[in-house]
Design an enzyme around this catalytic site. Structure first.
Site, mmCIF file in Angstrom:
data_model
loop_
_atom_site.group_PDB
_atom_site.id
_atom_site.type_symbol
_atom_site.label_atom_id
_atom_site.label_comp_id
_atom_site.label_asym_id
_atom_site.label_seq_id
_atom_site.Cartn_x
_atom_site.Cartn_y
_atom_site.Cartn_z
ATOM 1 N N SER A 80 0.942 -1.216 0.325
ATOM 2 C CA SER A 80 -0.320 -0.123 -0.379
ATOM 3 C C SER A 80 0.865 1.219 -0.086
ATOM 4 O O SER A 80 1.732 1.493 0.611
ATOM 5 C CB SER A 80 -0.732 0.158 1.271
ATOM 6 N N TYR A 86 -1.547 -1.231 10.258
ATOM 7 C CA TYR A 86 -1.736 -1.827 9.483
ATOM 8 C C TYR A 86 -0.831 -1.079 8.806
ATOM 9 O O TYR A 86 -0.673 -2.238 7.413
ATOM 10 C CB TYR A 86 -3.946 -1.618 8.746
ATOM 11 N N LYS A 106 1.897 -3.582 6.447
ATOM 12 C CA LYS A 106 2.176 -4.290 5.367
ATOM 13 C C LYS A 106 3.372 -3.944 4.822
ATOM 14 O O LYS A 106 4.360 -3.811 4.125
ATOM 15 C CB LYS A 106 1.888 -3.119 4.281
HETATM 16 C C1 WQD Z 1 -9.399 9.246 0.525
HETATM 17 C C2 WQD Z 1 -10.457 11.283 1.223
HETATM 18 C C3 WQD Z 1 -10.288 11.411 3.178
HETATM 19 C C4 WQD Z 1 -13.746 9.456 4.393
HETATM 20 C C5 WQD Z 1 -6.801 4.422 3.321
HETATM 21 C C6 WQD Z 1 -5.734 3.703 3.492
HETATM 22 C C7 WQD Z 1 -4.667 3.286 2.627
HETATM 23 C C8 WQD Z 1 -5.459 2.044 1.541
HETATM 24 C C9 WQD Z 1 -6.491 2.518 1.426
HETATM 25 C C10 WQD Z 1 -6.341 0.196 2.010
HETATM 26 C C11 WQD Z 1 -8.980 11.339 2.288
HETATM 27 C C12 WQD Z 1 -11.581 11.926 2.236
HETATM 28 C C13 WQD Z 1 -12.375 9.641 3.646
HETATM 29 C C14 WQD Z 1 -15.156 10.364 4.374
HETATM 30 C C15 WQD Z 1 -13.850 11.962 3.387
HETATM 31 N N1 WQD Z 1 -6.157 1.352 2.080
HETATM 32 N N2 WQD Z 1 -13.005 11.207 3.378
HETATM 33 N N3 WQD Z 1 -15.285 11.010 4.107
HETATM 34 O O1 WQD Z 1 -7.547 7.636 3.614
HETATM 35 O O2 WQD Z 1 -6.388 7.457 1.395
HETATM 36 O O3 WQD Z 1 -6.464 5.681 2.593
HETATM 37 O O4 WQD Z 1 -8.194 3.552 2.311
HETATM 38 O O5 WQD Z 1 -6.389 -0.797 2.322
HETATM 39 O O6 WQD Z 1 -4.485 2.119 3.265
HETATM 40 O O7 WQD Z 1 -5.649 4.560 4.766
HETATM 41 O O8 WQD Z 1 -8.528 6.637 2.215
HETATM 42 O O9 WQD Z 1 -10.930 6.863 0.756
HETATM 43 O O10 WQD Z 1 -10.687 6.979 3.871
HETATM 44 O O11 WQD Z 1 -9.382 8.752 2.181
HETATM 45 O O12 WQD Z 1 -13.151 13.334 3.555
HETATM 46 O O13 WQD Z 1 -15.814 9.721 5.150
HETATM 47 O O14 WQD Z 1 -11.591 10.962 1.287
HETATM 48 O O15 WQD Z 1 -9.708 12.599 4.709
HETATM 49 O O16 WQD Z 1 -8.799 12.635 1.678
HETATM 50 P P1 WQD Z 1 -6.986 6.610 2.649
HETATM 51 P P2 WQD Z 1 -9.863 6.916 1.817
#
Ligand code: WQD
Length: 337
Positions: free
Chosen positions: A124, A150, A154
């Site tokens: 990741s 997590y 990885k």
């Molecule tokens: C994306 C953007 C949030 C939800 C995570 C893990 C990573 C990978 C994928 C998986 C960010 C914003 C999110 C919401 C929001 N792992 N957001 N409201 O955090 O980049 O990555 O998932 O198995 O390891 O860390 O992905 O989709 O959670 O967030 O505003 O309800 O959307 O702050 O900027 P992230 P995400």
């Protein structure tokens, strides 16, 4: 090749299974179904016209894994199985380390005993932590001040793969560092089916669109980005699946590491707008405080995978939004309709 696909019933696994079969490979799905559905495998078989064999197994149970795989014939492993909820990993660190590390260790030992040398590992972009520059290439430091068990699991798995290869030079391994997978198969038959309240942006948006949640919480608008919301590199899950196949088909002795991303950064509000356009649905949202552990920008430099794997993303964020919406609107309750 005959590919053992661990986590093959999950979101990324199910799309990877389909692309492998389309490219003429044989797939054996291994999954414990702790966060996935047998229905996904049934639909892979339906879409591909191939009856996909399934091994139900918790890979972190080493003896059970040895027994279950003793009679199974395969040439390569794509290892996607694992626990993946960032927040949960903070609450249950030992469970995350045990499951995510023990399963990789068991697999590598079984492969060595059997002389099976080809190994693709699902890592990741989270291993880059809070990046010191963007876009992030593979030379960017990894494993520094990671925000969750997590993420550490990885990174530790990557080290385990390197250590195994040093001791066993025949091992042919590829580490794939994914950015943010989104989208679904255009048929709408397979897609992302999170349990409970979605942690990730796209499934939250699709659940708002389908009326399951009232509004999106935008986590912070004070980041140093063009509109103040977090910027990520969203990659269509079928582009990601194709990246696995490209890696497998070019695998060679050693360990190679590749970013799988589009190279394009999109903010939370960019995604909201792209989704509204693609679906015709309004997505109400409210700006909330930033989420702990989030970084401002995560964006890939996918140049290495482009050049060495002859792979690049071909699907846009708009297509991913259309496909995510197609999946969610056809399956409002996911696989458990
Ligand atoms: C994306 C953007 C949030 C939800 C995570 C893990 C990573 C990978 C994928 C998986 C960010 C914003 C999110 C919401 C929001 N792992 N957001 N409201 O955090 O980049 O990555 O998932 O198995 O390891 O860390 O992905 O989709 O959670 O967030 O505003 O309800 O959307 O702050 O900027 P992230 P995400």
């Amino acid at each position: 090749m005959r590919v053992l696909l661990t986590g093959g019933a999950g979101y990324i696994g199910s799309h990877t299974a389909l692309v492998l079969i389309e490219r003429g490979h044989e797939v054996i799905v291994l999954d414990d179904f702790s966060n996935s559905s047998r229905e996904a495998v049934r639909r892979i078989s339906e879409l591909s016209g191939v009856d996909v064999p399934v091994i139900e197994l918790d890979l972190s149970d080493r003896e059970a894994a040895q027994r279950a795989l003793a009679e199974v014939d395969f040439d390569a492993v794509i290892h996607l199985a694992g626990l993946k909820a960032v927040g949960e990993s903070v609450e249950q660190p030992t469970r995350y380390y045990r499951v995510n590390l023990d399963s990789t260790i068991a697999l590598l030992d079984i492969m060595r005993e059997r002389g099976i040398t080809k190994f693709v590992f699902s890592s990741s972009a989270t291993v880059y932590g809070d990046p010191i520059y963007v876009p992030i290439d593979e030379a960017h430091p990894a494993g520094v001040d990671l925000a969750s068990p997590y993420g550490w699991s990885k990174f530790m798995n990557e080290r385990i793969v390197h250590g195994a290869q040093t001791a066993w030079p025949e091992l042919e391994a590829v580490v794939l560092r994914y950015f943010n997978p989104v989208g679904a198969h255009p048929s709408g038959r397979i897609g992302e089916d999170p349990s409970g309240i979605p942690n990730n942006l796209m499934p939250f948006i699709t659940q708002v669109a389908v009326g399951k949640r009232e509004r999106l919480s935008v986590f912070g608008d004070g980041y140093n980005t063009p509109d103040g919301t977090g910027v990520r590199d969203y990659i269509h899950v079928l582009d990601l699946a194709e990246g696995h196949v490209a890696a497998l088909e070019r695998i060679a002795p050693g360990v190679e590491t590749y970013n799988l991303g589009s190279g394009i950064g999109s903010s939370v509000l960019d995604v909201v707008r792209a989704f509204e356009q693609a679906s015709g649905q309004a997505i109400p949202y409210a700006v909330m405080p930033a989420r702990a552990g989030d970084v401002a920008v995560l964006q890939a430099d996918p140049g290495r995978a482009n050049a060495e794997l002859d792979w690049r993303t071909t699907r846009s964020l708009e297509e991913a939004c259309r496909d995510s919406w197609n999946w969610q609107s056809q399956n409002p309750a996911g696989y458990h309709a």
